[in-house]
Design an enzyme around this catalytic site. Structure first.
Site, PDB file in Angstrom:
ATOM      1  N   ARG A  75      55.933  35.825 -21.209  1.00  0.00           N
ATOM      2  CA  ARG A  75      57.309  35.687 -20.719  1.00  0.00           C
ATOM      3  C   ARG A  75      57.359  34.807 -19.471  1.00  0.00           C
ATOM      4  O   ARG A  75      58.313  34.041 -19.277  1.00  0.00           O
ATOM      5  CB  ARG A  75      57.872  37.080 -20.422  1.00  0.00           C
ATOM      6  CG  ARG A  75      59.343  37.101 -20.044  1.00  0.00           C
ATOM      7  CD  ARG A  75      59.893  38.516 -20.055  1.00  0.00           C
ATOM      8  NE  ARG A  75      61.291  38.549 -19.648  1.00  0.00           N
ATOM      9  CZ  ARG A  75      61.739  39.155 -18.563  1.00  0.00           C
ATOM     10  NH1 ARG A  75      60.903  39.807 -17.756  1.00  0.00           N
ATOM     11  NH2 ARG A  75      63.021  39.140 -18.256  1.00  0.00           N
ATOM     12  N   HIS A  79      59.870  31.540 -18.980  1.00  0.00           N
ATOM     13  CA  HIS A  79      60.844  31.455 -17.898  1.00  0.00           C
ATOM     14  C   HIS A  79      60.519  30.313 -16.940  1.00  0.00           C
ATOM     15  O   HIS A  79      61.421  29.752 -16.313  1.00  0.00           O
ATOM     16  CB  HIS A  79      60.911  32.789 -17.150  1.00  0.00           C
ATOM     17  CG  HIS A  79      61.694  33.828 -17.880  1.00  0.00           C
ATOM     18  ND1 HIS A  79      62.737  34.530 -17.305  1.00  0.00           N
ATOM     19  CD2 HIS A  79      61.610  34.280 -19.163  1.00  0.00           C
ATOM     20  CE1 HIS A  79      63.243  35.375 -18.194  1.00  0.00           C
ATOM     21  NE2 HIS A  79      62.568  35.238 -19.329  1.00  0.00           N
ATOM     22  N   ASP A  80      59.253  29.968 -16.803  1.00  0.00           N
ATOM     23  CA  ASP A  80      58.889  28.830 -15.972  1.00  0.00           C
ATOM     24  C   ASP A  80      59.349  27.527 -16.609  1.00  0.00           C
ATOM     25  O   ASP A  80      60.015  26.703 -15.984  1.00  0.00           O
ATOM     26  CB  ASP A  80      57.377  28.796 -15.753  1.00  0.00           C
ATOM     27  CG  ASP A  80      56.940  27.626 -14.871  1.00  0.00           C
ATOM     28  OD1 ASP A  80      57.659  27.314 -13.903  1.00  0.00           O
ATOM     29  OD2 ASP A  80      55.881  27.034 -15.149  1.00  0.00           O
ATOM     30  N   VAL A  83      63.213  26.337 -16.807  1.00  0.00           N
ATOM     31  CA  VAL A  83      63.898  25.887 -15.588  1.00  0.00           C
ATOM     32  C   VAL A  83      63.014  24.867 -14.869  1.00  0.00           C
ATOM     33  O   VAL A  83      61.901  25.182 -14.476  1.00  0.00           O
ATOM     34  CB  VAL A  83      64.187  27.068 -14.641  1.00  0.00           C
ATOM     35  CG1 VAL A  83      65.049  26.615 -13.465  1.00  0.00           C
ATOM     36  CG2 VAL A  83      64.855  28.212 -15.383  1.00  0.00           C
ATOM     37  N   ASP A  87      56.270  23.696 -14.582  1.00  0.00           N
ATOM     38  CA  ASP A  87      55.761  23.181 -13.307  1.00  0.00           C
ATOM     39  C   ASP A  87      55.411  24.273 -12.306  1.00  0.00           C
ATOM     40  O   ASP A  87      55.227  23.989 -11.118  1.00  0.00           O
ATOM     41  CB  ASP A  87      56.786  22.238 -12.677  1.00  0.00           C
ATOM     42  CG  ASP A  87      58.089  22.943 -12.301  1.00  0.00           C
ATOM     43  OD1 ASP A  87      58.266  24.118 -12.661  1.00  0.00           O
ATOM     44  OD2 ASP A  87      58.922  22.300 -11.623  1.00  0.00           O
ATOM     45  N   SER A  89      57.241  26.423 -11.003  1.00  0.00           N
ATOM     46  CA  SER A  89      58.280  26.654  -9.997  1.00  0.00           C
ATOM     47  C   SER A  89      58.726  28.111  -9.948  1.00  0.00           C
ATOM     48  O   SER A  89      59.237  28.575  -8.920  1.00  0.00           O
ATOM     49  CB  SER A  89      59.484  25.744 -10.244  1.00  0.00           C
ATOM     50  OG  SER A  89      59.971  25.872 -11.565  1.00  0.00           O
ATOM     51  N   ASN A 108      64.920  37.041 -13.773  1.00  0.00           N
ATOM     52  CA  ASN A 108      63.502  36.963 -13.428  1.00  0.00           C
ATOM     53  C   ASN A 108      62.995  38.137 -12.603  1.00  0.00           C
ATOM     54  O   ASN A 108      61.803  38.210 -12.291  1.00  0.00           O
ATOM     55  CB  ASN A 108      63.223  35.665 -12.658  1.00  0.00           C
ATOM     56  CG  ASN A 108      63.258  34.437 -13.551  1.00  0.00           C
ATOM     57  OD1 ASN A 108      63.083  34.545 -14.760  1.00  0.00           O
ATOM     58  ND2 ASN A 108      63.502  33.282 -12.968  1.00  0.00           N
ATOM     59  N   HIS A 210      58.969  38.364 -29.058  1.00  0.00           N
ATOM     60  CA  HIS A 210      59.337  39.764 -28.839  1.00  0.00           C
ATOM     61  C   HIS A 210      58.549  40.704 -29.753  1.00  0.00           C
ATOM     62  O   HIS A 210      58.881  41.880 -29.858  1.00  0.00           O
ATOM     63  CB  HIS A 210      60.838  39.958 -29.037  1.00  0.00           C
ATOM     64  CG  HIS A 210      61.644  39.382 -27.921  1.00  0.00           C
ATOM     65  ND1 HIS A 210      63.012  39.228 -27.985  1.00  0.00           N
ATOM     66  CD2 HIS A 210      61.272  38.929 -26.696  1.00  0.00           C
ATOM     67  CE1 HIS A 210      63.448  38.697 -26.861  1.00  0.00           C
ATOM     68  NE2 HIS A 210      62.407  38.504 -26.065  1.00  0.00           N
ATOM     69  N   THR A 211      57.507  40.184 -30.374  1.00  0.00           N
ATOM     70  CA  THR A 211      56.585  41.039 -31.118  1.00  0.00           C
ATOM     71  C   THR A 211      55.750  41.891 -30.178  1.00  0.00           C
ATOM     72  O   THR A 211      55.157  42.894 -30.586  1.00  0.00           O
ATOM     73  CB  THR A 211      55.657  40.193 -32.013  1.00  0.00           C
ATOM     74  OG1 THR A 211      54.786  41.046 -32.725  1.00  0.00           O
ATOM     75  CG2 THR A 211      54.810  39.241 -31.194  1.00  0.00           C
ATOM     76  N   ASP A 271      52.161  39.635 -34.155  1.00  0.00           N
ATOM     77  CA  ASP A 271      52.299  39.528 -35.608  1.00  0.00           C
ATOM     78  C   ASP A 271      53.780  39.359 -35.946  1.00  0.00           C
ATOM     79  O   ASP A 271      54.623  39.256 -35.063  1.00  0.00           O
ATOM     80  CB  ASP A 271      51.701  40.751 -36.313  1.00  0.00           C
ATOM     81  CG  ASP A 271      52.314  42.072 -35.841  1.00  0.00           C
ATOM     82  OD1 ASP A 271      53.459  42.054 -35.325  1.00  0.00           O
ATOM     83  OD2 ASP A 271      51.663  43.127 -35.969  1.00  0.00           O
TER      84      ASP A 271
END
Length: 344
Positions: A75, A79-80, A83, A87, A89, A108, A210-211, A271
């Protein structure tokens, strides 16, 4: 299994040909602008240490202590990259000059794994000081997380490329505005992914992340109690047995820290149970449920549910695509000494 008429079979064949073509082009991501390539540091004479092995050992050790760590690191990459590109950030702490970096944006606040990135960075600084970017560590840690959790590329020659630069810009306001919401519709998800250069099928494929992982009860309470238009207060698109199970784990007024498995069957294995669960009306989040309820996205979801290896191959390819979004180059980036603070 399901049966198809002639027209549907032709559609399936066309889709599979497209998917096969996509899978065969995986290595193109090692040629993206920004200088990324597999084994970048070694092949360019920058560091002879086993960089990938150091990160892998850090992630493996952490996962042995806490099996939820891989989901957090995966995750963290998403999320990096979403946005300002991939990098690093999202790793930056607030400072006097920037009191609202990405990690303080509401989406976040539940991110995890920052300490694992710090540990890997410390180990790498000892063998190759001021050489390996934090952005690369995030990407490698996420890749290790899914391979340690069971991702198989079906024998395809896939490795995570390196050579990213760390960014200096980190905005919580931007993160809050562009990160995908767990309340999004299928149409909104498709549009958000297309804006980042992904196809609708890649969006459906990457949703399979989301597994593994957990969700806070606060995100699903609206589906379990007082759902609009429902006689019993439960979202009618949710399997009744599963809904009852969730109500047992998530009371109407849960503690803020209470969480539930995204995949109740194999919560720590990468899976395609995300898709089999979804086809059985057991998708946890509203945004996930939307993918299985929307006629435009249902078909691809069904294919992923039917073939675990096909989905894993597609996921590996789409994840490599994700890891090369909007890479920094030249003066736009740097190699951070401390992943939480820009240099100088």
């Amino acid at each position: 299994m399901f049966c198809l008429n002639g027209g549907a079979a032709a559609t399936v064949m066309a889709l599979l040909l497209v998917l096969f073509s996509t899978l065969q082009s995986t290595q193109v991501y090692a040629q993206q602008p920004g200088g990324v390539s597999v084994g970048y540091y070694q092949s360019n004479g920058l560091c002879n240490a086993d960089i990938e092995g150091i990160v892998l050992n850090t992630v493996r050790t952490a996962a042995q202590t806490d099996p939820t760590i891989p989901a957090g690191l995966l995750r963290l990459l998403f999320h990096d990259c979403w946005v300002q590109g991939c990098d690093g950030s999202v790793l930056l702490d607030p400072t006097a000059s920037n009191q609202n970096p990405e990690k303080l944006a509401t989406p976040n606040l539940t991110l995890r794994g920052f300490n694992i990135i710090d540990q890997a960075k410390t180990a790498l600084e000892e063998v190759c000081p001021k050489t390996v970017s934090c952005a690369d560590i995030v990407a490698l840690a996420a890749w290790d997380s899914v391979t340690l959790s069971g991702l198989s590329s079906g024998g395809l020659p896939m490795d995570m490329p390196t050579g990213r630069l760390d960014g200096r810009v980190s905005s919580g306001t931007e993160a809050a505005a562009v990160l995908v919401s767990s309340q999004s519709t299928a149409a909104e998800l498709t549009q958000q992914f297309e804006q980042q250069g992904f196809s609708q099928d890649e969006m459906i494929t990457l949703s399979g992340a989301h597994t593994i992982g957990r969700a806070h009860c606060s995100e699903i309470i609206p589906r379990l109690y007082n759902f609009p238009g429902s006689a019993n207060g439960v979202d009618p698109s949710l399997d009744p047995t599963y809904a009852a199970q969730l109500q047992g784990e998530c009371p109407e007024n849960p503690e803020p820290s209470t969480t539930v498995e995204l995949d109740p069957i194999t919560p720590f294995i990468v899976d395609n149970n995300y898709y089999t669960n979804g086809m059985d009306n057991r998708a946890l989040l509203l945004s996930d449920n939307a993918i299985f309820q929307d006629f435009q996205t249902e078909f691809s979801s069904m294919l992923n549910s039917d073939d675990n290896l096909l989905w894993q191959q597609k996921f590996a390819d789409a994840m490599l695509h994700m890891s090369t979004l909007n890479l920094k180059s030249g003066k736009d980036g740097e190699i951070r000494v401390n992943c939480r603070v820009v240099n100088g």
